[in-house]
Scaffold this active site. Sequence first.
Site, PDB file in Angstrom:
ATOM      1  N   LYS A 161       0.902  -1.165   0.186  1.00  0.00           N
ATOM      2  CA  LYS A 161      -0.115  -0.008  -0.031  1.00  0.00           C
ATOM      3  C   LYS A 161       0.669   1.321  -0.099  1.00  0.00           C
ATOM      4  O   LYS A 161       1.632   1.474   0.904  1.00  0.00           O
ATOM      5  CB  LYS A 161      -0.980   0.128   1.232  1.00  0.00           C
ATOM      6  CG  LYS A 161      -1.879  -1.224   1.268  1.00  0.00           C
ATOM      7  CD  LYS A 161      -2.895  -0.668   0.292  1.00  0.00           C
ATOM      8  CE  LYS A 161      -4.234  -1.860   0.235  1.00  0.00           C
ATOM      9  NZ  LYS A 161      -5.257  -1.509  -0.708  1.00  0.00           N
ATOM     10  N   GLU A 215      -2.170  -0.151  -8.679  1.00  0.00           N
ATOM     11  CA  GLU A 215      -3.636  -0.125  -8.712  1.00  0.00           C
ATOM     12  C   GLU A 215      -3.975   1.252  -8.375  1.00  0.00           C
ATOM     13  O   GLU A 215      -3.368   1.880  -7.709  1.00  0.00           O
ATOM     14  CB  GLU A 215      -4.174  -1.245  -7.449  1.00  0.00           C
ATOM     15  CG  GLU A 215      -3.999  -2.413  -7.768  1.00  0.00           C
ATOM     16  CD  GLU A 215      -4.940  -3.303  -6.872  1.00  0.00           C
ATOM     17  OE1 GLU A 215      -6.133  -2.899  -6.402  1.00  0.00           O
ATOM     18  OE2 GLU A 215      -4.418  -4.351  -6.030  1.00  0.00           O
ATOM     19  N   ASP A 240      -8.889   0.158 -10.260  1.00  0.00           N
ATOM     20  CA  ASP A 240      -9.838  -0.357  -8.973  1.00  0.00           C
ATOM     21  C   ASP A 240     -10.998   0.489  -8.654  1.00  0.00           C
ATOM     22  O   ASP A 240     -12.105  -0.132  -9.259  1.00  0.00           O
ATOM     23  CB  ASP A 240      -8.850  -0.667  -8.006  1.00  0.00           C
ATOM     24  CG  ASP A 240      -9.522  -1.553  -6.590  1.00  0.00           C
ATOM     25  OD1 ASP A 240     -10.840  -1.721  -6.632  1.00  0.00           O
ATOM     26  OD2 ASP A 240      -8.856  -1.427  -5.696  1.00  0.00           O
ATOM     27  N   LYS A 264     -14.009  -6.577  -7.646  1.00  0.00           N
ATOM     28  CA  LYS A 264     -14.420  -7.062  -6.100  1.00  0.00           C
ATOM     29  C   LYS A 264     -16.015  -7.074  -5.982  1.00  0.00           C
ATOM     30  O   LYS A 264     -16.649  -6.112  -6.457  1.00  0.00           O
ATOM     31  CB  LYS A 264     -13.909  -5.898  -5.138  1.00  0.00           C
ATOM     32  CG  LYS A 264     -12.490  -5.633  -5.055  1.00  0.00           C
ATOM     33  CD  LYS A 264     -11.898  -4.530  -4.094  1.00  0.00           C
ATOM     34  CE  LYS A 264     -10.698  -4.168  -4.168  1.00  0.00           C
ATOM     35  NZ  LYS A 264     -10.302  -2.950  -3.077  1.00  0.00           N
TER      36      LYS A 264
END
Length: 368
Positions: A161, A215, A240, A264
């Site tokens: 991240k 991402e 994303d 997702k």
Amino acid sequence: MRIVKAEIFKARIALKMPFKTALGSGQATETLFIRLHTDDGLVGMGEASYMGTVVGETLSTGAAAAVEYARLLLDKNPLALKPLTKQMRSLLPNNPTTRSALDMALYDIVGQAVGMPIYALLGGERRPLTTDMTIGIDTPEAMTRTARDYVDRGFSAIKIKLGTAYREDIERVSRIRAEVGDDIQLRVDANQGWDHVTALKVLRELSSLDIQYCEQPVPACDLEGITYLRQLSPVPIMADEAVFDQYDAFRLIKRESCDYINIKLAKSGGIDTAMSISSVAEAAGIKCMIGCMAESRLGLTASAHLASALDNIVFYDLDGAEMHIDDPIEGGLVYHHGGEIELPTAPGLGATIDQTFLDQLEKISVTS
């Protein structure tokens, strides 16, 4: 067959340690569990894991939306998957995470009714899946220690991240690459944290570190920015937060704005729309990843069924339950060494929730 009852459970599952991204930090995941009952005695399970900064829903608003969706489904035939998912989206189009739980429960019922696990119901087969592990934002030193721990546990892919200050982000990735060596796949995720100028600067710096993809480097609304980056970045770009449904996917693909797409269930509203996203991407030659919020093994099992069924999904980020202190799920996917995932072969989802755990939760019942 018809749906005669819905049970909605509000849960909060603590994390092993605080988890921070460019969008915020948390110490627990807020989750809604759903049980749909049919007059034939079948029970379908579903889960909604909330990340309000992405989807605009919370546990409280989701519970209210779940009641409305449940009222819509009462007395309906759960085998009518397509009409029901369309009706739910028409009723409340901006509650994808909550809708995904109802969608999941419907697929669970249908799988049980026909005696097939969901991956087979979707026309697929049980194939090998291996998840990466994600490192939340921390000091470069702490993130490097976490990376070493993951490698020692056998993981071959790590997601890092980022999305803070330029120099700190560069140092994080550089230290981790030096620690884990060249054989470990590294992926980065800025969670919309950069503007397009900073993103390009960072990604050019990281290009020598063999980064698999980045991402969502810029805000989801910045279509010009992500298109600009895709044209100039030496690191492949994965969309994303910019892709919730097949229409978003088509829009970005038409603009040549991304190399990959992260699907997702909590963004797409469930399995039905997720399959449509993958189909649009596959037609354009765009590979996909199956990702997660912070679901328990119940929600992750549904995601893994989808990924197993669709060979256009080639990246797997299903590590959410690894971050939880407690695991109330019975059955479902099983994690093995290095992130290998074993899917259940039982009909439907193949997962349920410990009743003792459910008995401790606030419950809302909706009946005919």
